[in-house]
Design a protein around this motif. Structure first.
Motif, PDB file in Angstrom:
ATOM      1  N   SER A 164       9.224  -7.529  -1.955  1.00 20.99           N
ATOM      2  CA  SER A 164       7.988  -8.002  -1.341  1.00 20.99           C
ATOM      3  C   SER A 164       8.104  -7.796   0.159  1.00 20.99           C
ATOM      4  CB  SER A 164       7.734  -9.475  -1.679  1.00 20.99           C
ATOM      5  OG  SER A 164       8.757 -10.282  -1.130  1.00 20.99           O
ATOM      6  N   CYS A 165       6.980  -7.544   0.798  1.00 24.02           N
ATOM      7  CA  CYS A 165       6.957  -7.268   2.225  1.00 24.02           C
ATOM      8  C   CYS A 165       5.870  -8.109   2.882  1.00 24.02           C
ATOM      9  CB  CYS A 165       6.713  -5.779   2.473  1.00 24.02           C
ATOM     10  SG  CYS A 165       6.852  -5.324   4.211  1.00 24.02           S
ATOM     11  N   GLU A 166       6.234  -8.747   3.966  1.00 21.56           N
ATOM     12  CA  GLU A 166       5.296  -9.595   4.703  1.00 21.56           C
ATOM     13  C   GLU A 166       5.188  -9.092   6.140  1.00 21.56           C
ATOM     14  OE1 GLU A 166       5.000 -14.249   6.206  1.00 21.56           O
ATOM     15  OE2 GLU A 166       6.643 -13.610   4.928  1.00 21.56           O
ATOM     16  N   TRP A 167       3.974  -8.848   6.592  1.00 20.68           N
ATOM     17  CA  TRP A 167       3.747  -8.440   7.975  1.00 20.68           C
ATOM     18  C   TRP A 167       3.975  -9.642   8.871  1.00 20.68           C
ATOM     19  CZ3 TRP A 167      -0.397 -10.025  11.251  1.00 20.68           C
ATOM     20  CH2 TRP A 167      -0.416  -9.386  12.489  1.00 20.68           C
ATOM     21  N   LYS A 168       4.725  -9.460   9.952  1.00 24.89           N
ATOM     22  CA  LYS A 168       5.017 -10.545  10.884  1.00 24.89           C
ATOM     23  C   LYS A 168       4.157 -10.448  12.141  1.00 24.89           C
ATOM     24  CE  LYS A 168       8.214 -12.827   8.746  1.00 24.89           C
ATOM     25  NZ  LYS A 168       8.009 -14.202   8.363  1.00 24.89           N
ATOM     26  N   ASN A 169       4.308  -9.319  12.860  1.00 25.63           N
ATOM     27  CA  ASN A 169       3.591  -9.161  14.124  1.00 25.63           C
ATOM     28  C   ASN A 169       3.749  -7.726  14.594  1.00 25.63           C
ATOM     29  OD1 ASN A 169       2.181  -9.860  16.478  1.00 25.63           O
ATOM     30  ND2 ASN A 169       4.083 -10.287  17.571  1.00 25.63           N
ATOM     31  N   GLY A 170       2.704  -7.125  15.123  1.00 23.34           N
ATOM     32  CA  GLY A 170       2.804  -5.756  15.623  1.00 23.34           C
ATOM     33  C   GLY A 170       3.312  -4.829  14.545  1.00 23.34           C
ATOM     34  N   SER A 193       7.901  -6.217  10.202  1.00 22.82           N
ATOM     35  CA  SER A 193       7.680  -6.726   8.849  1.00 22.82           C
ATOM     36  C   SER A 193       8.996  -7.263   8.296  1.00 22.82           C
ATOM     37  CB  SER A 193       7.131  -5.628   7.937  1.00 22.82           C
ATOM     38  OG  SER A 193       8.066  -4.591   7.804  1.00 22.82           O
ATOM     39  N   HIS A 194       8.883  -8.167   7.343  1.00 21.68           N
ATOM     40  CA  HIS A 194      10.059  -8.764   6.700  1.00 21.68           C
ATOM     41  C   HIS A 194       9.948  -8.531   5.197  1.00 21.68           C
ATOM     42  CE1 HIS A 194      13.387 -11.521   6.032  1.00 21.68           C
ATOM     43  NE2 HIS A 194      12.666 -12.017   5.025  1.00 21.68           N
ATOM     44  N   SER A 195      10.985  -7.935   4.608  1.00 20.57           N
ATOM     45  CA  SER A 195      10.998  -7.646   3.176  1.00 20.57           C
ATOM     46  C   SER A 195      12.125  -8.398   2.499  1.00 20.57           C
ATOM     47  CB  SER A 195      11.176  -6.141   2.934  1.00 20.57           C
ATOM     48  OG  SER A 195      10.106  -5.425   3.497  1.00 20.57           O
ATOM     49  N   THR A 196      11.906  -8.734   1.232  1.00 16.68           N
ATOM     50  CA  THR A 196      12.946  -9.380   0.433  1.00 16.68           C
ATOM     51  C   THR A 196      13.068  -8.674  -0.913  1.00 16.68           C
ATOM     52  OG1 THR A 196      11.368 -10.980  -0.475  1.00 16.68           O
ATOM     53  CG2 THR A 196      12.603 -11.667   1.470  1.00 16.68           C
ATOM     54  N   VAL A 197      14.279  -8.683  -1.441  1.00 17.66           N
ATOM     55  CA  VAL A 197      14.561  -8.142  -2.767  1.00 17.66           C
ATOM     56  C   VAL A 197      15.353  -9.212  -3.510  1.00 17.66           C
ATOM     57  CG1 VAL A 197      15.734  -6.341  -4.082  1.00 17.66           C
ATOM     58  CG2 VAL A 197      14.630  -5.777  -1.908  1.00 17.66           C
ATOM     59  N   LYS A 198      14.831  -9.606  -4.678  1.00 17.85           N
ATOM     60  CA  LYS A 198      15.493 -10.641  -5.468  1.00 17.85           C
ATOM     61  C   LYS A 198      16.134 -10.098  -6.732  1.00 17.85           C
ATOM     62  CE  LYS A 198      12.470 -14.319  -3.894  1.00 17.85           C
ATOM     63  NZ  LYS A 198      11.532 -15.375  -4.278  1.00 17.85           N
ATOM     64  N   ASP A 199      15.501  -9.098  -7.343  1.00 24.47           N
ATOM     65  CA  ASP A 199      16.030  -8.593  -8.596  1.00 24.47           C
ATOM     66  C   ASP A 199      15.948  -7.074  -8.644  1.00 24.47           C
ATOM     67  OD1 ASP A 199      13.300  -8.434  -8.790  1.00 24.47           O
ATOM     68  OD2 ASP A 199      13.120  -9.641 -10.588  1.00 24.47           O
ATOM     69  N   TYR A 200      16.582  -6.521  -9.653  1.00 25.29           N
ATOM     70  CA  TYR A 200      16.641  -5.066  -9.799  1.00 25.29           C
ATOM     71  C   TYR A 200      16.795  -4.720 -11.271  1.00 25.29           C
ATOM     72  CZ  TYR A 200      21.630  -5.934 -10.264  1.00 25.29           C
ATOM     73  OH  TYR A 200      22.845  -6.408 -10.687  1.00 25.29           O
ATOM     74  N   PHE A 201      16.492  -3.479 -11.600  1.00 19.40           N
ATOM     75  CA  PHE A 201      16.631  -2.995 -12.968  1.00 19.40           C
ATOM     76  C   PHE A 201      17.820  -2.053 -13.031  1.00 19.40           C
ATOM     77  CE2 PHE A 201      15.804  -0.236 -16.553  1.00 19.40           C
ATOM     78  CZ  PHE A 201      15.410  -1.145 -17.525  1.00 19.40           C
TER      79      PHE A 201
END
Length: 84
Positions: A4-10, A13-21
């Motif tokens: 998932s990716c969240e726009w922060k400013n300008g 962005s901040h992305s997170t990864v919790k699971d994988y296949f």
């Protein structure tokens, strides 16, 4: 893999990864992986993280390193053939 990716400013962005296949099933990392992406201050941004291209290069370098290591382990840890 779910990221998932969240726009922060300008351009930050901040992305997170919790699971994988992998190996035919979904798995969860022991902890959530966090990635901040941005651009250098020379582009009038805040330089809060690596650029997206730098993340791609890190991914390629890590993949190549893992492949070389795996092949090396296969050839150095294989059982020796016994001659009769």
């Amino acid at each position: 893999m779910a990221a998932s990716c969240e726009w922060k400013n300008g351009t930050h962005s901040h992305s997170t990864v919790k699971d994988y296949f992998g190996l035919g099933a979904q798995h969860r990392h022991r902890k959530t992986l966090n990635f901040d992406a941005d651009h250098p201050a020379v582009f009038a941004t805040e330089n809060n993280g690596a650029t997206p291209l730098e993340y791609v290069l890190v991914g390629l370098a890590s993949c190549l390193t893992a492949a070389v290591t795996a092949v090396t382990q296969i050839f150095t840890n294989r059982p020796q053939l016994e001659h009769i």
